[in-house]
Write a protein that holds these residues in place. Structure first.
Motif, PDB file in Angstrom:
ATOM      1  N   LEU A   1     -39.902  26.632  42.883  1.00 22.31           N
ATOM      2  CA  LEU A   1     -38.755  25.736  42.772  1.00 22.31           C
ATOM      3  C   LEU A   1     -38.139  25.805  41.379  1.00 22.31           C
ATOM      4  O   LEU A   1     -36.905  25.819  41.234  1.00 22.31           O
ATOM      5  CB  LEU A   1     -39.183  24.291  43.083  1.00 22.31           C
ATOM      6  CG  LEU A   1     -38.117  23.213  42.872  1.00 22.31           C
ATOM      7  CD1 LEU A   1     -36.936  23.435  43.810  1.00 22.31           C
ATOM      8  CD2 LEU A   1     -38.715  21.824  43.088  1.00 22.31           C
ATOM      9  N   ASP A   2     -38.988  25.853  40.354  1.00 21.56           N
ATOM     10  CA  ASP A   2     -38.475  25.941  38.981  1.00 21.56           C
ATOM     11  C   ASP A   2     -37.632  27.208  38.801  1.00 21.56           C
ATOM     12  O   ASP A   2     -36.571  27.182  38.180  1.00 21.56           O
ATOM     13  CB  ASP A   2     -39.636  25.937  37.983  1.00 21.56           C
ATOM     14  CG  ASP A   2     -40.364  24.590  37.945  1.00 21.56           C
ATOM     15  OD1 ASP A   2     -39.760  23.584  38.358  1.00 21.56           O
ATOM     16  OD2 ASP A   2     -41.532  24.558  37.516  1.00 21.56           O
TER      17      ASP A   2
ATOM     18  N   LYS B   1     -34.370  26.866  40.772  1.00 20.58           N
ATOM     19  CA  LYS B   1     -33.433  25.959  40.111  1.00 20.58           C
ATOM     20  C   LYS B   1     -32.668  26.695  39.009  1.00 20.58           C
ATOM     21  O   LYS B   1     -31.461  26.510  38.835  1.00 20.58           O
ATOM     22  CB  LYS B   1     -34.171  24.764  39.526  1.00 20.58           C
ATOM     23  CG  LYS B   1     -33.254  23.734  38.879  1.00 20.58           C
ATOM     24  CD  LYS B   1     -34.045  22.547  38.371  1.00 20.58           C
ATOM     25  CE  LYS B   1     -33.116  21.517  37.742  1.00 20.58           C
ATOM     26  NZ  LYS B   1     -32.357  22.019  36.591  1.00 20.58           N
TER      27      LYS B   1
ATOM     28  N   ARG C   1     -34.458  11.902  41.078  1.00 18.41           N
ATOM     29  CA  ARG C   1     -35.406  12.573  41.964  1.00 18.41           C
ATOM     30  C   ARG C   1     -36.757  11.871  41.961  1.00 18.41           C
ATOM     31  O   ARG C   1     -37.379  11.685  43.018  1.00 18.41           O
ATOM     32  CB  ARG C   1     -35.592  14.027  41.527  1.00 18.41           C
ATOM     33  CG  ARG C   1     -34.415  14.923  41.815  1.00 18.41           C
ATOM     34  CD  ARG C   1     -34.609  16.306  41.214  1.00 18.41           C
ATOM     35  NE  ARG C   1     -34.288  16.324  39.796  1.00 18.41           N
ATOM     36  CZ  ARG C   1     -34.538  17.339  38.999  1.00 18.41           C
ATOM     37  NH1 ARG C   1     -35.138  18.419  39.459  1.00 18.41           N
ATOM     38  NH2 ARG C   1     -34.202  17.296  37.722  1.00 18.41           N
TER      39      ARG C   1
ATOM     40  N   ASP D   1     -28.644  27.177  39.042  1.00 20.99           N
ATOM     41  CA  ASP D   1     -27.770  26.749  37.938  1.00 20.99           C
ATOM     42  C   ASP D   1     -26.837  27.888  37.530  1.00 20.99           C
ATOM     43  O   ASP D   1     -25.650  27.675  37.279  1.00 20.99           O
ATOM     44  CB  ASP D   1     -28.618  26.308  36.738  1.00 20.99           C
ATOM     45  CG  ASP D   1     -29.338  24.997  36.994  1.00 20.99           C
ATOM     46  OD1 ASP D   1     -28.913  24.256  37.908  1.00 20.99           O
ATOM     47  OD2 ASP D   1     -30.322  24.710  36.287  1.00 20.99           O
TER      48      ASP D   1
ATOM     49  N   ASN E   1     -27.060  22.354  32.339  1.00 21.41           N
ATOM     50  CA  ASN E   1     -28.298  22.561  31.594  1.00 21.41           C
ATOM     51  C   ASN E   1     -27.970  22.911  30.143  1.00 21.41           C
ATOM     52  O   ASN E   1     -27.242  23.871  29.878  1.00 21.41           O
ATOM     53  CB  ASN E   1     -29.100  23.693  32.240  1.00 21.41           C
ATOM     54  CG  ASN E   1     -30.505  23.785  31.694  1.00 21.41           C
ATOM     55  OD1 ASN E   1     -30.708  23.711  30.485  1.00 21.41           O
ATOM     56  ND2 ASN E   1     -31.473  23.939  32.577  1.00 21.41           N
TER      57      ASN E   1
ATOM     58  N   THR F   1     -36.466  19.315  45.431  1.00 25.72           N
ATOM     59  CA  THR F   1     -37.578  18.668  44.722  1.00 25.72           C
ATOM     60  C   THR F   1     -38.338  17.733  45.648  1.00 25.72           C
ATOM     61  O   THR F   1     -39.578  17.735  45.686  1.00 25.72           O
ATOM     62  CB  THR F   1     -37.065  17.879  43.507  1.00 25.72           C
ATOM     63  OG1 THR F   1     -36.356  18.763  42.633  1.00 25.72           O
ATOM     64  CG2 THR F   1     -38.214  17.241  42.746  1.00 25.72           C
TER      65      THR F   1
ATOM     66  N   THR G   1     -30.641  20.383  44.311  1.00 28.76           N
ATOM     67  CA  THR G   1     -31.814  20.308  43.430  1.00 28.76           C
ATOM     68  C   THR G   1     -32.684  19.117  43.787  1.00 28.76           C
ATOM     69  O   THR G   1     -33.915  19.220  43.862  1.00 28.76           O
ATOM     70  CB  THR G   1     -31.373  20.189  41.956  1.00 28.76           C
ATOM     71  OG1 THR G   1     -30.552  21.298  41.628  1.00 28.76           O
ATOM     72  CG2 THR G   1     -32.585  20.166  41.037  1.00 28.76           C
ATOM     73  N   THR G   2     -32.055  17.964  44.030  1.00 32.34           N
ATOM     74  CA  THR G   2     -32.802  16.773  44.428  1.00 32.34           C
ATOM     75  C   THR G   2     -33.483  16.983  45.768  1.00 32.34           C
ATOM     76  O   THR G   2     -34.664  16.644  45.949  1.00 32.34           O
ATOM     77  CB  THR G   2     -31.860  15.555  44.506  1.00 32.34           C
ATOM     78  OG1 THR G   2     -31.288  15.316  43.224  1.00 32.34           O
ATOM     79  CG2 THR G   2     -32.602  14.311  44.965  1.00 32.34           C
TER      80      THR G   2
END
Length: 552
Positions: free
Chosen positions: A387-388, A391, A145, A395, A469, A336, A332-333
């Motif tokens: 975004l965090d 994400k 990313r 997940d 993760n 971001t 996710t990419t």
């Protein structure tokens, strides 16, 4: 201070930035909100102390140069070429969408076509400082990313170099009542591209050999002051020379200077030497932006400002999201990249300023763009926080969807069959070194990793990997920690590392857990979570060097 405007600008900017950043921190706002407010306070549109805006802009430019130099130090030509297939069409496509949206806004407001085009183009370019700060805070620079984002920036930079060369020529011809022929435009574009190619060639042929050699020679003198001066001289000298001789931007010149210096083994030392100055001048960058802000435009043209902000935050982001997904990159990419581009900054100000100077853009349009830019910079950290959180939810959903995909029993994360094994959580540079060391001992090795490029490397090497993760219960549960010999936690973020340690300790109270830390606070946190041993770089260096005294 009329007799010392440079000193007054530096001191006033830094003192006010500190004061308002402390208030912002107290209110749980991002520090850059304080920096921008400091700029508004010392700007020409508010009473009291007024700093020199021209000097502030030049000081801010030094911060951008040092920032791009630091990025170049950790970025190789191979990294740059690895993302060219998405960065080039992605950046150009996203810029085209944002420019068209800006032109449509200008058309709706009755602006001339040229003004609408310049305004739209200025909306299309992200701020280097804002984007890289967000990436560095999340330690994404060495991920796929991060590489895509930097490659995207470089393409935008090159496009702006071309625009800044053509705009004065177009303005001069229009002011004279003439129009440029296709041949004249093609010649101007060809000369600009030729200069960029010549600069890149010089850096790859001469700079790649000369800069590391010069750094090595200076290091052998044993003078830290001279080494620090050499690093700054190379960074600023190459940036200035690139702009003066080849017509490329300071930022692009500094990036290539850093990339060539990265060929030297002393690159890490070089990066450390530039950090204090880089951070200080980066603060002045945000102060200089705040100084440009005329708050009256929010009262006179609120809807126009909101429309421009929507193009920046929504239009650009949606375009970038669609492009990245079209290249079959993970969501996710895509998110971001889209979030990191949802703001504008220094190049937008330069471009709109040239437009005003060439009588192509009105001062009112410039004020609208500046207001939208500052609002986008303030909003961007909040978007990253969202975004965090998104994400983390993605997940969890992905893990649940995998277990129930198509209503069939398939594809849960397969638990490892290893026992007596060493588990490495995270496969960055430290994880790779640990993996090699464990592999050399003959112990079974299991790696927990979620970055696609690292996973691909592990699969090519035949190392058993659990993709996901490391802090998730499912991944840790599949790692067979009750039968493991040890867990090595190399994750850079203290909170995430703490979650891994806590969950692992619950799964196996006797497991040997060793974790990394970057600060005393992080070390204490990991120990409270249950780590047997927490390693800090400086402490271990001191211990190893002390042990080296034993034979003396």
């Amino acid at each position: 201070m009329h007799d010392a405007p440079l000193i007054g600008t530096i001191v006033g900017g830094i003192v006010l930035a500190f004061f308002f950043a402390a208030i912002a921190h107290r209110l749980r706002l991002p520090p850059l909100a304080g920096y921008l407010l400091a700029g508004v306070v010392c700007g020409p549109f508010t009473p009291g102390f007024v700093a020199d805006g021209h000097l502030a802009h030049q000081l801010a430019e030094i911060g951008v140069v040092l920032l791009m130099f630091g990025v170049g130090l950790h970025f190789s030509l191979k990294d740059l070429l690895s993302v060219k297939s998405i960065a080039i069409p992605g950046a150009l496509g996203q810029m085209a969408v944002a420019t068209v949206l800006g032109m449509l806004l200008g058309w709706a407001l009755g602006w001339p076509m040229v003004q609408s085009f310049v305004f739209g183009l200025a909306l299309s370019v992200a701020s280097t400082v804002v984007l890289l700060r967000a990436m560095e805070e999340r330690r994404l620079m060495e991920t796929e990313r991060g590489r895509i984002a930097v490659g995207w920036l470089i393409v935008e930079d090159l496009a702006m170099v071309l625009a800044l060369v053509l705009l004065p020529a177009i303005g001069a011809s229009l002011n004279a009542g003439q129009s440029m022929s296709f041949g004249e435009i093609a010649m101007t574009v060809g000369i600009t591209i030729g200069k960029v190619v010549a600069f890149v060639a010089v850096m790859l042929i001469v700079g790649k050999r000369l800069i590391p050699w010069l750094l090595q020679v200076i290091a052998q003198t044993g003078s830290r002051e001279l080494f620090r001066l050499a690093v700054l001289a190379i960074a600023l000298g190459v940036a200035f020379g690139a702009a003066g001789l080849f017509g490329v931007s300071f930022e692009l010149g500094a990036f290539f200077a850093g990339m060539m210096m990265g060929e030297s083994k002393l690159a890490h030392d070089a990066a450390e030497e530039t950090l204090p100055l880089r951070d200080a001048f980066a603060v002045l960058f945000f102060v200089s932006i705040g100084m440009l802000f005329n708050y009256q435009v929010l009262l006179s043209e609120p809807l126009v400002v909101l429309a421009a902000l929507a193009i920046i935050v929504i239009g650009k982001s949606v375009a970038a999201l669609g492009i990245v997904l079209a290249f079959r990159k993970p969501m996710t990419t895509a998110l971001t990249i889209a979030t990191s581009l949802a703001q504008i900054g220094e190049f937008s100000f330069i471009l709109i300023g040239v437009g005003v100077a060439q009588n192509l853009v009105t001062k009112e349009a410039q004020d609208v763009l500046l207001a939208a830019a500052i609002l986008s910079i303030l909003i961007n950290p909040l978007l990253f926080k969202l975004l965090d959180r998104a994400k983390a939810r993605m997940d969890a959903r992905a893990a649940a969807a995998e277990a129930e995909q198509g209503g069939t029993a398939a594809v849960p994360l397969q638990p490892t069959e290893l026992s007596g094994h060493v588990v490495v959580a995270g496969y960055g540079k430290l994880g790779q070194l640990l993996g090699e060391a464990v592999h050399a001992t003959g112990l079974p090795l299991l790696v927990l990793e979620e970055e696609k490029d690292h996973v691909d490397t592990l699969q090519q090497q035949g190392i058993e990997t659990l993709v996901g993760n490391a802090s998730s219960d499912e991944v840790l549960g599949a790692a067979n920690l009750p039968e493991a010999k040890a867990l090595l936690v190399t994750l850079p973020q203290a909170f995430e590392s703490g979650e891994v340690v806590r969950a692992a300790r619950q799964l196996n109270p006797r497991l040997r857990i060793i974790a990394r830390a970057d600060s005393e606070e992080c070390r204490e946190h990991l120990q409270k979570q249950g780590a047997d041993m927490v390693v800090m770089g400086e402490r271990e260096l001191a211990r190893a060097m002390t042990e080296g005294l034993a034979p003396v």
